[in-house]
Design an enzyme around this catalytic site. Structure first.
Site, PDB file in Angstrom:
ATOM      1  NE  ARG A 119      11.117   9.838 -12.863  1.00 38.90           N
ATOM      2  CZ  ARG A 119      10.041   9.582 -12.922  1.00 38.90           C
ATOM      3  NH1 ARG A 119       9.174  10.356 -13.358  1.00 38.90           N
ATOM      4  NH2 ARG A 119       9.621   8.769 -12.027  1.00 38.90           N
TER       5      ARG A 119
ATOM      6  CG  HIS B  39       3.833  -0.026  -3.282  1.00 42.17           C
ATOM      7  ND1 HIS B  39       3.196   0.654  -2.142  1.00 42.17           N
ATOM      8  CD2 HIS B  39       4.138  -1.258  -2.740  1.00 42.17           C
ATOM      9  CE1 HIS B  39       3.138  -0.366  -1.022  1.00 42.17           C
ATOM     10  NE2 HIS B  39       3.693  -1.253  -1.381  1.00 42.17           N
TER      11      HIS B  39
END
Length: 498
Positions: free
Chosen positions: A294, A237
């Site tokens: 971010r 993932h």
């Protein structure tokens, strides 16, 4: 507006170097913080000042807010850039930086908090009409209730941790009888990873594509998207190959997803750089997945196709400056591909392969960019993410970008550790990737360790056969000749290995 004169980079490795280089171009001084394991790291040498903040484990150094703030105070830094990872999405850290009178080069703590919890994020974006995957809107812990919900939306379903990502606390459930066990495992893993065992349920999208949009907002209410990145080639993932733009989006779909990404930002009053992640199904329906508050690891591919410096823009926004462009000013230029060079062994389930970079030679040439934090002879620390570098290739179109990436991978020379370079080359040459007909199951469907075994070299095989015949002939003539032939064979092998 408030000007920034000195930035402390609360990170390490390639992203710390990346930030410092832009800061230097802007005439801004930089401060590096480092653990004892990173004393000889490149970002430490590059910065104008450097402060050791603790032992190698990140919990005793890079994750210690008080040590980072003390370093900023000692050096007179007036701003902190968190990079990615570590404290970059920690609302308490962002608030502490602000409370200390410093500029946090990122979003507000409030925005981080809203998007840091997946359920809170889903509730916020739903008000703006952003498409959501069918599922629960509150935490769930009762397997019986989960089975009831799963029955209504249809199996398979996905159990996900509310407080985190990266595949932790995530389980696919295909049958009602597996629900109890999988929920228990997901909640336990979420608790261990994030300190919060809350999970929720949503429909599992089959044949999913992972497509994200880079967004950027200023503190004057202006928000734009910088187009998409295709991030569907993953292991565990986590992304390994990214490209921009995606090969499957039409201009209409791109505009719709871009508008949704901007609305996600508006839903939490977002400013600075961020990424909105979507999952796209086989029918090209898209759904909001999460927002990363971010700078992303893969931001270079966006920079390559837009010609923008995202770190420079982050600093400008943090100083209170408005965005210097509107959505209409932005255009896609060519195609860019990023492959992550990890110190991992793809033939052994991508497990980390920490060691010394005995040989480390970067590729060069037109359209090639390498963001890294290592050089030949350095050790890859055991304590941190094993990424060595990001190899980014830009060309006029996707076909040319793939060809350039293959050439760059072939030029990249790394010995001393196993890397993902061979796997990335396999991706570049696979028909599913070349045609754009792939999804997040790429590794599961197409990759086997055996594909990384070198193809037989006919020249070497013929030479080996000739030597074998020579050895047999000499043994039949004199015993002494066999010894000499063994020496010849050994020297040939050494020569081929040099």
């Amino acid at each position: 507006m408030r000007s920034i004169n000195k930035i402390l980079v609360a990170n390490r490795g390639e992203i710390a170097l990346r930030i410092m280089r832009t800061a230097r171009e802007m005439g801004i001084k930089t401060v590096a913080v480092f653990s004892e394991a990173d004393r000889k790291a490149l970002h430490v040498r590059f910065a104008d000042e450097a402060i050791c903040i603790g032992p190698p484990p990140s919990a005793e150094s890079y994750l210690r807010t008080e040590k980072i703030l003390e370093a900023a105070k000692r050096t007179g830094a007036d701003a902190i850039h968190p990079g990615y990872g570590f404290l970059s999405e920690n609302e308490d850290f962002a608030a502490a930086v602000r409370d200390a009178g410093l500029i946090f080069i990122g979003p507000s703590p409030e925005s981080i908090a809203v998007m840091g919890d997946k359920l809170t994020a889903k509730a916020a974006v739903a008000k703006y009409g952003v498409p959501l995957v069918p599922g629960t809107t509150t935490p769930i812990s009762d397997p019986d209730e989960a089975r009831k919900i799963a029955g209504s939306i249809g199996y398979p379903v996905l159990i996900k941790a509310s407080a985190g990502g990266g595949g932790k606390g995530m389980r696919i459930v295909e049958r009602a009888e597996d629900m109890s066990e999988q929920m228990e495992r997901a909640m336990s893993e979420a608790k261990a990873a994030f300190g919060d065992g809350s999970v929720f349920l949503e429909k599992y999208v089959t044949q999913p594509r992972h497509i994200e949009f880079q967004i950027l907002g200023d503190q004057h209410g202006n928000t734009v998207h910088l187009f998409e990145r295709e991030c569907s080639v993953q292991r565990r993932h986590q992304k390994v190959v990214e490209e921009a733009p995606s090969s499957i989006l039409t201009s209409e779909k791109r505009n719709a997803m871009g508008e949704a990404a901007v609305n996600v930002a508006k839903a939490c009053g977002y400013f600075n750089a961020g990424t909105v992640e979507f999952i796209v199904d086989a029918q090209s329906n898209f759904y909001f997945l999460e927002m990363n508050t971010r700078l992303q690891v893969e931001h270079p591919v966006t920079e390559q196709i837009t010609g923008l410096d995202l770190v420079r823009l982050q600093i400008m926004v943090a100083q209170g400056q408005p965005l210097p462009f509107s959505q209409q000013d932005l255009k896609i230029n060519g195609h860019a591909i990023e492959v992550r060079v990890y110190a991992e062994d793809p033939a052994n389930n991508f497990l980390p392969d920490i060691g010394n970079l005995k040989t480390y030679v970067r590729p060069n040439g037109p359209g090639i960019r390498v963001d890294d934090g290592f050089e030949q002879g350095m050790d890859i620390p055991f304590y941190y993410d094993p990424m060595i570098a990001k190899l980014v290739c830009h060309a006029g179109d996707r076909e040319a970008a793939i060809a350039r990436t293959i050439r760059a991978i072939d030029e990249y020379t790394v010995t001393g550790v196993q890397t993902t370079l061979g796997f990335c080359r396999f991706v570049m040459t696979h028909p599913a990737f070349i045609t754009g007909k792939f999804d997040t199951r790429f590794v599961e469907l197409y990759f086997k360790p055996s594909v990384l075994q070198p193809a037989p070299n006919l020249e070497e095989e013929e030479l080996a056969a000739a030597l074998a015949a020579m050895r047999l002939s000499r043994r039949e003539s004199t015993p002494e000749a066999a010894t000499n032939d063994g020496e010849i064979s050994s020297k040939w092998k050494q020569a081929r290995l040099q």
